[in-house]
Design an enzyme around this catalytic site. Structure first.
Site, short mmCIF file in Angstrom:
data_model
loop_
_atom_site.label_atom_id
_atom_site.label_comp_id
_atom_site.label_asym_id
_atom_site.label_seq_id
_atom_site.Cartn_x
_atom_site.Cartn_y
_atom_site.Cartn_z
N PHE A 27 25.76 49.17 -36.45
CA PHE A 27 24.94 49.19 -35.22
C PHE A 27 23.45 49.44 -35.52
O PHE A 27 22.74 50.08 -34.77
CB PHE A 27 25.48 50.22 -34.22
CG PHE A 27 26.93 49.98 -33.87
CD1 PHE A 27 27.30 48.77 -33.29
CD2 PHE A 27 27.90 50.92 -34.15
CE1 PHE A 27 28.64 48.52 -32.99
CE2 PHE A 27 29.23 50.66 -33.86
CZ PHE A 27 29.60 49.47 -33.28
N ARG A 28 23.02 48.93 -36.67
CA ARG A 28 21.60 48.98 -37.07
C ARG A 28 21.04 50.40 -37.24
O ARG A 28 19.83 50.59 -37.20
CB ARG A 28 20.72 48.20 -36.08
CG ARG A 28 21.21 46.78 -35.86
CD ARG A 28 20.10 45.80 -35.56
NE ARG A 28 20.60 44.47 -35.25
CZ ARG A 28 21.07 43.60 -36.15
NH1 ARG A 28 21.07 43.91 -37.43
NH2 ARG A 28 21.52 42.42 -35.78
N LEU A 29 21.92 51.36 -37.43
CA LEU A 29 21.42 52.71 -37.71
C LEU A 29 21.24 52.82 -39.24
O LEU A 29 21.87 53.63 -39.91
CB LEU A 29 22.37 53.77 -37.18
CG LEU A 29 21.69 55.14 -36.99
CD1 LEU A 29 20.62 55.07 -35.90
CD2 LEU A 29 22.72 56.21 -36.62
#
Ligand SMILES: Cc1cc2nc3c(=O)[nH]c(=O)nc-3n(C[C@H](O)[C@H](O)[C@H](O)COP(=O)(O)O)c2cc1C
Length: 195
Positions: free
Chosen positions: A171-173
Site C-alpha cells: 500500500f505504498r508505505l
C-alpha cells in the site's frame, strides 16, 4: 529498515541480493548537470565500487564528461524491480587514476575496446554505417595486436555524500533510509524518510 555501520555495507548486502535476482544489477542511471545546472541522465554500468565510492567508465570527452568537467557532481539511481528496491546516491566526482583505468580497459572484451577506439562518444557522425566503416579501419590498423586505451577514455569515482535505500512496501508505505554526511570525512547520519 535497520541502519548498517555505513551505506557501503548496506549497499554490499543489497547488491548481493540484486546479483541473485536481476540480470544486470550493475546497470544504473547516472545524472549530471552542465555549468548552467541543466540536468541530463543516461544508463551506465557500475561494476566496481568500494568504500571510496562508485566507479563509472566512459569517454571523458562525451556529454557526461563535459558536464562533469564543468560541474563535478553526480547522482546515481538503481532500480532492482524484482526486489522492489531503489538505491539513490548523490556525491562528488573525481577522475580515477590512469593505472586503475588501464586495468579496467584491459578487462574489457576486445570488441568493446575496438568500438571505444573507433567512437568519439556523443559527437555527431554522418551515419551509423560510417561509424561501422571506421570500426573496420581501426580493426585493420590493430590487426591482431593489443588495442591501446584512447586517452579520452577514462573513469570517474562518485564519492557519496548521500545514499538512500528504498524498499517497496504494501500500500505504498515504502521504507526509506537515508545516510548523509556533510563532507567525505564526516560521520554518516541516518534518518528514516516518509515515502
Ligand atoms: C544498460 C546500459 C549500460 C551502459 N553503460 C555505459 C557505460 O558503462 N559507459 C558509457 O560510457 N556508456 C554506457 N551506456 C551508454 C550510455 O547510456 C550513453 O548512451 C553514453 O554514455 C553517452 O552518453 P552522454 O552523451 O550523455 O555522455 C550504457 C547504456 C545502457 C542502456
Amino acid at each position: 529498515m535497520n541502519p548498517h555501520a555505513d551505506p557501503f555495507l548496506h549497499f554490499a548486502e543489497w547488491f548481493e541480493a540484486a546479483r541473485a535476482d536481476d540480470p544486470q544489477p550493475e546497470a544504473v542511471n547516472l545524472a549530471t548537470a552542465d555549468a548552467d545546472g541543466r540536468p541530463a541522465n543516461r544508463m551506465v554500468l557500475v561494476r566496481r565500487w568500494s568504500s571510496e565510492g562508485f566507479e563509472v567508465y566512459t569517454d571523458t570527452t562525451s556529454r557526461k564528461g563535459a558536464d562533469l568537467a564543468a560541474n563535478p557532481r553526480a547522482a546515481l539511481c538503481w532500480h532492482w524491480k524484482g526486489l522492489g528496491r531503489q538505491v539513490r546516491v548523490e556525491g562528488l566526482v573525481t577522475r580515477l587514476p590512469d593505472a586503475q583505468v588501464d586495468a579496467y580497459w584491459a578487462g574489457r572484451p576486445r570488441g568493446s575496446r575496438l568500438s571505444a577506439a573507433a567512437s568519439h562518444q556523443s559527437q555527431p557522425v554522418e551515419s551509423h554505417e560510417a561509424l561501422a566503416k571506421r570500426l573496420r579501419t581501426v580493426e585493420a590498423e590493430h590487426g591482431g595486436q593489443e588495442v591501446p586505451r584512447p586517452e579520452r577514455w577514462g573513469g570517474y569515482l562518485v564519492t557519496p555524500l548521500r545514499v538512500e535505500f528504498w524498499q517497496e512496501e504494501e500500500f505504498r508505505l515504502h521504507d526509506r533510509l537515508e545516510y548523509a554526511r556533510a563532507s567525505t570525512g564526516a560521520p554518516w547520519v541516518t534518518r528514516t524518510l516518509q515515502p
